[in-house]
Design a protein around this motif. Structure first.
Motif, PDB file in Angstrom:
ATOM      1  N   GLU A   4       0.808  -1.155  -0.039  1.00  0.00           N
ATOM      2  CA  GLU A   4      -0.139  -0.062   0.062  1.00  0.00           C
ATOM      3  C   GLU A   4       0.878   1.266  -0.176  1.00  0.00           C
ATOM      4  O   GLU A   4       0.485   2.291  -0.474  1.00  0.00           O
ATOM      5  CB  GLU A   4      -1.169  -0.085   1.128  1.00  0.00           C
ATOM      6  CG  GLU A   4      -1.964  -1.027   1.040  1.00  0.00           C
ATOM      7  CD  GLU A   4      -3.054  -0.946   2.177  1.00  0.00           C
ATOM      8  OE1 GLU A   4      -3.340   0.207   2.681  1.00  0.00           O
ATOM      9  OE2 GLU A   4      -3.527  -1.921   2.545  1.00  0.00           O
ATOM     10  N   ASP A   5       2.082   1.138   0.693  1.00  0.00           N
ATOM     11  CA  ASP A   5       2.868   2.198   0.594  1.00  0.00           C
ATOM     12  C   ASP A   5       3.824   2.383  -0.723  1.00  0.00           C
ATOM     13  O   ASP A   5       4.484   3.359  -0.617  1.00  0.00           O
ATOM     14  CB  ASP A   5       3.959   2.288   1.776  1.00  0.00           C
ATOM     15  CG  ASP A   5       4.754   1.166   1.960  1.00  0.00           C
ATOM     16  OD1 ASP A   5       4.746   0.258   0.800  1.00  0.00           O
ATOM     17  OD2 ASP A   5       5.459   1.117   2.666  1.00  0.00           O
ATOM     18  N   GLY A   6       3.465   1.747  -1.535  1.00  0.00           N
ATOM     19  CA  GLY A   6       4.287   1.664  -2.769  1.00  0.00           C
ATOM     20  C   GLY A   6       5.576   0.725  -2.889  1.00  0.00           C
ATOM     21  O   GLY A   6       5.962   0.616  -4.004  1.00  0.00           O
TER      22      GLY A   6
END
Length: 98
Positions: free
Chosen positions: A7-9
């Motif tokens: 989700e944070d890349g």
């Protein structure tokens, strides 16, 4: 192995998850006809009739019908095999994996 985007890349390995996620590979730009072929396939799929299922959801039947309880498969009278584009897609995917 399988690479995933968190989700944070951040890119993480599927084997680093609490429950290992392996065996999935994403292929990009597989269709030999590019975006035009993609558009044609989507139009074909979207034009297929929708039917209610036993679960109450709507579904599209693309060929043989399975009765899992009776362990039977029934071919519709009108079924003439998979669409021509499915053969091209399968061949293109096989070429990407070799």
């Amino acid at each position: 192995g399988c690479q995933l985007r968190a989700e944070d890349g951040q890119i993480i390995s599927g084997t680093d998850l609490p429950v290992a996620f392996e065996g999935l590979e994403l292929f990009e730009e597989v269709l030999p006809g590019g975006e035009e072929m993609e558009r044609q396939i989507l139009e074909t799929l979207q034009s297929w009739p929708w039917q209610p299922s036993q679960s109450g959801r709507w579904k599209q039947d693309f060929g043989p019908k399975a009765n899992f309880k009776k362990q039977q498969v029934k071919l519709p009278d009108t079924w003439q095999g998979f669409p021509s584009w499915s053969h091209e897609l399968l061949q293109a995917m096989q070429e990407k994996t070799t």
